[in-house]
Design a protein around this motif. Structure first.
Motif, short mmCIF file in Angstrom:
data_model
loop_
_atom_site.label_atom_id
_atom_site.label_comp_id
_atom_site.label_asym_id
_atom_site.label_seq_id
_atom_site.Cartn_x
_atom_site.Cartn_y
_atom_site.Cartn_z
N LEU A 73 0.85 -1.25 -0.10
CA LEU A 73 -0.18 -0.16 -0.15
C LEU A 73 0.63 1.20 0.03
N MET A 74 1.80 1.10 0.83
CA MET A 74 2.59 2.39 0.87
C MET A 74 3.65 2.61 -0.41
N LEU A 75 4.03 1.54 -0.99
CA LEU A 75 4.73 1.66 -2.45
C LEU A 75 3.62 2.07 -3.32
N LEU A 76 2.44 1.95 -3.51
CA LEU A 76 1.49 2.29 -4.44
C LEU A 76 1.17 3.77 -4.24
N SER A 77 1.16 4.19 -3.02
CA SER A 77 0.90 5.46 -2.34
C SER A 77 1.94 6.22 -2.78
N PHE A 78 2.94 6.09 -2.54
CA PHE A 78 4.04 7.06 -2.60
C PHE A 78 4.46 6.98 -4.00
N GLY A 79 4.20 5.94 -4.73
CA GLY A 79 4.29 5.78 -6.27
C GLY A 79 3.36 6.93 -6.91
N TYR A 80 2.19 6.97 -6.31
CA TYR A 80 1.09 7.54 -7.08
C TYR A 80 1.61 8.97 -6.60
N LEU A 81 1.99 9.24 -5.55
CA LEU A 81 2.33 10.91 -5.24
C LEU A 81 3.63 11.09 -6.03
N THR A 82 4.46 10.32 -6.44
CA THR A 82 5.76 10.70 -7.05
C THR A 82 5.17 10.94 -8.67
N GLY A 83 4.36 10.38 -9.16
CA GLY A 83 3.99 10.50 -10.52
C GLY A 83 3.02 11.71 -10.46
N THR A 84 2.77 12.41 -9.64
CA THR A 84 1.79 13.52 -9.72
C THR A 84 2.39 14.62 -8.87
N ILE A 93 15.83 15.55 -3.61
CA ILE A 93 14.62 15.11 -4.11
C ILE A 93 13.69 14.92 -3.11
N SER A 94 12.19 14.79 -3.44
CA SER A 94 11.26 14.77 -2.55
C SER A 94 11.24 13.41 -1.68
N ILE A 95 10.46 13.60 -0.59
CA ILE A 95 10.63 12.50 0.40
C ILE A 95 9.84 11.40 -0.18
N ALA A 96 8.87 11.73 -0.89
CA ALA A 96 7.96 10.62 -1.62
C ALA A 96 8.87 9.87 -2.63
N SER A 97 9.72 10.29 -3.34
CA SER A 97 10.81 9.73 -4.25
C SER A 97 11.54 8.89 -3.69
N VAL A 98 11.94 9.50 -2.38
CA VAL A 98 13.05 8.69 -1.51
C VAL A 98 12.30 7.34 -1.07
N ALA A 99 11.13 7.56 -0.80
CA ALA A 99 10.27 6.38 0.07
C ALA A 99 10.16 5.39 -1.14
N VAL A 100 9.79 5.57 -2.34
CA VAL A 100 9.40 4.89 -3.32
C VAL A 100 10.90 3.91 -3.51
N VAL A 101 11.93 4.76 -3.73
CA VAL A 101 13.19 3.85 -3.83
C VAL A 101 13.53 3.13 -2.62
N PHE A 102 13.32 3.56 -1.54
CA PHE A 102 13.55 2.66 -0.42
C PHE A 102 12.64 1.34 -0.34
N LEU A 103 11.21 1.45 -0.69
CA LEU A 103 10.47 0.51 -0.64
C LEU A 103 10.87 -0.64 -1.52
#
Length: 907
Positions: free
Chosen positions: A725-736, A829-839
């Motif tokens: 869920l977090m990967l999809l959520s942060f991926g969504y935020l990164t894309g927008t 880079i944004s925290i959302a991008s960092v989260a996606v890369v970490f996950l």
């Protein structure tokens, strides 16, 4: 009665081609094959043998293909990275060849130019005369493919190859200084591929001619300056590799001997066969190389047992034997793929040696080649039944002792059988034991092999009559010391493949019986509580709003005691343990520590390969980074923040575990267990070490084993859901982030489509569907009830969810702080991008078989950060700092915590 597996219209040509050798020494066999047309009535084979395939794919061709590809890669690597060596080698060769007489150069060039065309044509004519047109077709196909590969290689070297490779493979042309010579010879590589594919290597005279032609051509080309040494080597490797790749892809012509060939071979060695019946056997990787067996009746004598071995059967199980030779030490002494001549001599030598030792073994009376690709061994007929086919009541103590007497006779002459399984022990009509399948044995065997034979036979007999009778028979014949010395060999890896499969099946049956006993005990305990409540005419719990805690705890203890008693009653020792116990009753001082037989473990090999790949990707990012100025300009405040986030992750990990454990477990001790996990995951894959340690820790804290496994499983399952869920959520935020639209990014859409396709594939394939359903069912049987218990305690559930979110936040902030420690203006880079890369990196690290995800995590995080816009000179050191704080520095504290908890009995 049916003729062996060839079509009637092809029987004559196939048998003729397969039985006719190429050398004059065995030309009589070809003449014998001509007798087929005159005595067809004696050449029939009883039994419905399968039709022989027209082509077969040989593992030896695949191995040569892989070796050729590896050699090409190594050659190009030397040309690319050892420029000085290649230049010096070319200068030395040019200096040496420059002193050759001009007349010799011209003669060599003229002879090689003519011979390079005449030799393939002459060989093709010779093959066509012997009706071997399939090989010529294979050679032509290989030549065409080799020519295409040379053109592609020439284009790559001219357009895209590094300058060092281009300099090693080419040089200025003597006729035109502005042009370069060809990197690969467009005519020589196809010739080599053709001659290899048609099988010239098995014909010494043609092979000698080929090498002379190649050496003359290479000499003339080097002296005249039209090639380089590396170009010649690359040409030979390409032709050789393409030839074996072609043979493995399309298959080699099948020249396995037919039943008519067998009958002709028997007549050739002086027998007069009337009929032959093939024994029906199931070929497995372990037994497929034993050959086809026939029962042959004669006109004037007792029947025969004939074994036919050809190259295809010799190759069966090659990869299994190669893996055993690679990973096991001490008892893999022969080649994984011996030649037919070596196999024939090995079996004949063992047959004679076994009889000379006084053991009952089939008597070998004749051997012969059946053409260039098969051999036969003729034995006196030994009727009887195998041990596997005997009923249990037919296996008497006398029979067991007789079997051990045969083994003792072999071991008295240092002969190891190496396959003492049920189908290798034959019992004739008089009850005499005969040892068969000596082909894989060893003469002058070491103590290790001899002890392995004893342990293998103990298990083989124990599977039929039990550990007590098997050990008693062995001790009565061999003595207690010899049996006790084999205990270190009593481990699955030292046993045959079929025996290991049987032991695994028995282990699954025992585990199922234990699970059934636990479920039955739990059901009876609940039924007893209900009956007790009914007899007392009151509910089990008097006040639902205020339950009697003492009564609930007492009932829980009673249920736990009933389940423990049921587990103890249902627990069964495996056969190996029972054999050890029987031997220790006779020799209490016998060594029981298993011997180290594995040279390389599969996990070690996979870890090494994965680590090497990860290190390669990581080093490619580090080669262009100057660490001196980077460290001097680092923000040490952010480094300290990364250290604090890394330390806080252990408290979050303890919360995420305890949230799914209804029982009371000390919090700080749980934190210590998570710190100890930092040491454990260095020596085990991340997804395995942590689960095992947490399960062990909960058991030591008083949680029942089943519930401990369920709690850790529930934590892992809930963590997986949160991770997705977090990967999809942060991926969504990164894309927008960079667009006002709220539509999901293409990455998220691609991920969802990929998941949907995988689900469809799994549900449509019966095997995969059954596998997933079985795993999900077992999950619901233990984990889901545990999660229902947790849902009744909202505080525990909030602790678990909060711990998981906090754990992810700590790691994301640690990685972000590591990036800011080395970042500059405009490089964040944004925290959302960092989260996606970490996950994404964490998911890959959990799936990687390497300890701690070493290699896989570093490569994924580095590539991911660069992909989201972070400069490589910042991404690489940031990832190194992050992994240093979360993986390597905690190893020492983890080791101390692990030892401390072990001494306290908490692990």
């Amino acid at each position: 009665m049916k003729q062996q597996g060839v079509h009637p219209e092809d029987a004559e040509s196939t048998s003729d081609a397969s039985s006719r050798p190429d050398t004059s020494e065995v030309a009589e066999t070809s003449a014998t094959g001509a007798e087929f047309d005159d005595e067809v009535h004696t050449d029939e084979v009883e039994g419905d043998e399968p039709l022989l395939p027209a082509r077969v794919h040989r593992p030896s061709d695949l191995m040569r293909l892989l070796v050729g590809v590896l050699a090409v890669v190594v050659l190009l690597a030397i040309a690319a990275f050892a420029h000085g060596t290649t230049s010096g080698l070319e200068q030395d060769i040019n200096k040496g060849t420059g002193q050759a007489p001009d007349l010799l150069i011209k003669i060599a060039g003229l002879a090689s130019s003519i011979a390079i065309l005449l030799v393939p044509v002459a060989f093709a004519i010779e093959r066509l005369i012997k009706r071997d047109g399939l090989r010529i077709a294979d050679g032509v196909l290989a030549a065409v493919l080799a020519h295409g590969v040379t053109l592609a290689t020439d284009l790559w070297v001219a357009k895209a190859a590094p300058d060092s490779i281009q300099e090693a493979l080419t040089q200025p042309s003597p006729g035109d200084i502005h042009a370069l010579t060809d990197p690969v010879h467009g005519y020589l590589a196809p010739v080599i591929a053709y001659m290899t594919a048609v099988g010239m290597s098995r014909r010494p005279r043609w092979r000698a001619v080929l090498w002379i032609v190649l050496m003359l051509d290479a000499f003339s080309m080097l002296v005249t300056g039209y090639t380089t040494p590396f170009s010649i080597i690359l040409t030979v490797l390409i032709g050789w590799t393409v030839a074996y790749g072609t043979l493995y892809a399309v298959g080699s012509p099948n020249v396995r001997p037919t039943g008519r060939t067998l009958m002709a071979g028997l007549r050739h060695v002086g027998f007069h066969p009337v009929s032959a019946a093939r024994e029906e056997t199931v070929e497995t990787p372990e037994t497929g190389d034993r050959g086809r067996r026939y029962f042959v009746t004669l006109e004037d004598g007792p029947p025969l047992d004939v074994t036919v071995v050809d190259r295809e059967q010799q190759a069966q199980g090659f990869f299994y034997r190669a893996w055993r030779n690679l990973t096991l030490r001490g008892f893999a002494t022969r080649s994984s793929l011996p030649s037919l001549r070596q196999a024939l001599e090995q079996e004949a030598l063992l047959a004679y040696a076994a009889i000379a030792a006084g053991a009952n073994a089939p008597k070998l009376i004749a051997t012969s080649e059946l053409g260039p690709d098969a051999v036969m061994l003729v034995y006196e007929h030994t009727g009887g039944r195998t041990l596997d086919s005997l009923a249990d009541d037919e296996i008497t103590d006398d029979l067991l002792r007789d079997t051990w007497h045969q083994v003792r006779a072999l071991q008295s002459r240092r002969i190891a059988h190496r396959r003492l399984v049920g189908d290798a022990i034959l019992v004739d009509r008089s009850g005499t034991v005969i040892l068969t399948d000596l082909r894989v044995g060893e003469i002058a065997a070491g103590d290790l092999l001899l002890r392995m034979d004893i342990s293998q036979l103990l298990v083989t007999l124990g599977l039929r009559v039990g550990a007590e009778r098997a050990v008693a028979a062995a001790v009565s014949v061999l003595g207690p010391d010899a049996v006790a010395d084999c205990l270190p060999m009593l481990q699955p890896i030292a046993l045959s493949r079929s025996t290991r499969a049987t032991l695994r099946a028995l282990a699954r049956e025992r585990a199922q019986r234990e699970r059934d006993a636990i479920l039955e005990a739990s059901r009876q305990a609940k039924q007893a509580r209900l009956e007790e409540a009914h007899d007392d005419a009151r509910p089990v719990v008097d006040k639902p709003d205020k339950p009697d805690k003492k009564a609930v705890r007492a009932e829980a203890r009673a249920e736990k005691r009933a389940i423990d008693e049921a587990v103890e009653e249902a627990r069964e020792d495996d056969l190996l343990t029972l054999i050890r116990h029987e031997v220790l009753l006779i020799r209490p001082q016998a060594p029981v520590e298993p011997a180290r037989l594995e040279r390389v473990r599969p996990r070690t090999l996979i870890s090494f390969i994965a680590g090497a790949i990860g290190a390669y990707f990581l080093l490619t990012q580090l080669t262009h980074i100057e660490f001196g100025p980077l460290i001097q300009n680092a923000e040490w405040g952010w480094v300290a923040a990364a250290v604090l986030f890394s330390a806080a992750s252990y408290f979050a990990a303890a919360m995420s575990l305890l949230g799914f454990v209804p029982e009371r477990v000390p919090f700080m001790r749980t934190v210590g267990a998570q710190v100890a996990g930092s040491f454990v995951k260095i020596v085990a894959p991340a997804a395995v070490g942590g689960v095992a340690l947490n399960t062990r820790f909960l058991q030591r804290q008083g949680v029942r084993p089943g519930l401990a496994v369920a709690s850790v499983g529930a934590s892992q399952l809930f963590g997986l859901g949160c991770h997705i869920l977090m990967l999809l959520s942060f991926g969504y935020l990164t894309g927008t982030e960079k667009t006002p639209s709220l539509s999901p990014s293409r990455t998220v859409i691609a991920g969802l489509l990929t998941v949907a396709v995988l689900v469809l594939v799994v549900t449509s394939v019966p095997f995969l569907r059954k596998f997933v359903v079985t795993r999900v069912r077992s999950l619901f049987a233990g984990v889901i009830p545990r999660m229902l218990d947790v849902l009744q305690r909202p505080q525990k559930l909030l602790t678990g969810i909060g711990g998981m979110l906090l754990l992810t936040a700590c790691f994301v902030m640690c990685l972000d702080a590591s990036i800011r420690a080395f970042g500059t203006e405009g490089s964040s880079i944004s925290i959302a991008s960092v989260a996606v890369v970490f996950l994404a990196g964490n998911a890959l690290g959990s799936a990687a078989p390497t300890p701690g995800g070493v290699g896989a995590v570093e490569a994924t995080l580095t590539v991911g950060l660069i992909a989201v816009g972070l400069p490589s000179e910042v991404a690489a050191p940031a990832v190194l700092l992050y992994r240093l704080l979360t993986l390597w520095l905690p190893v020492l504290p983890g080791w101390l915590a692990f030892n401390h908890l072990t001494r306290k009995g908490a692990l």
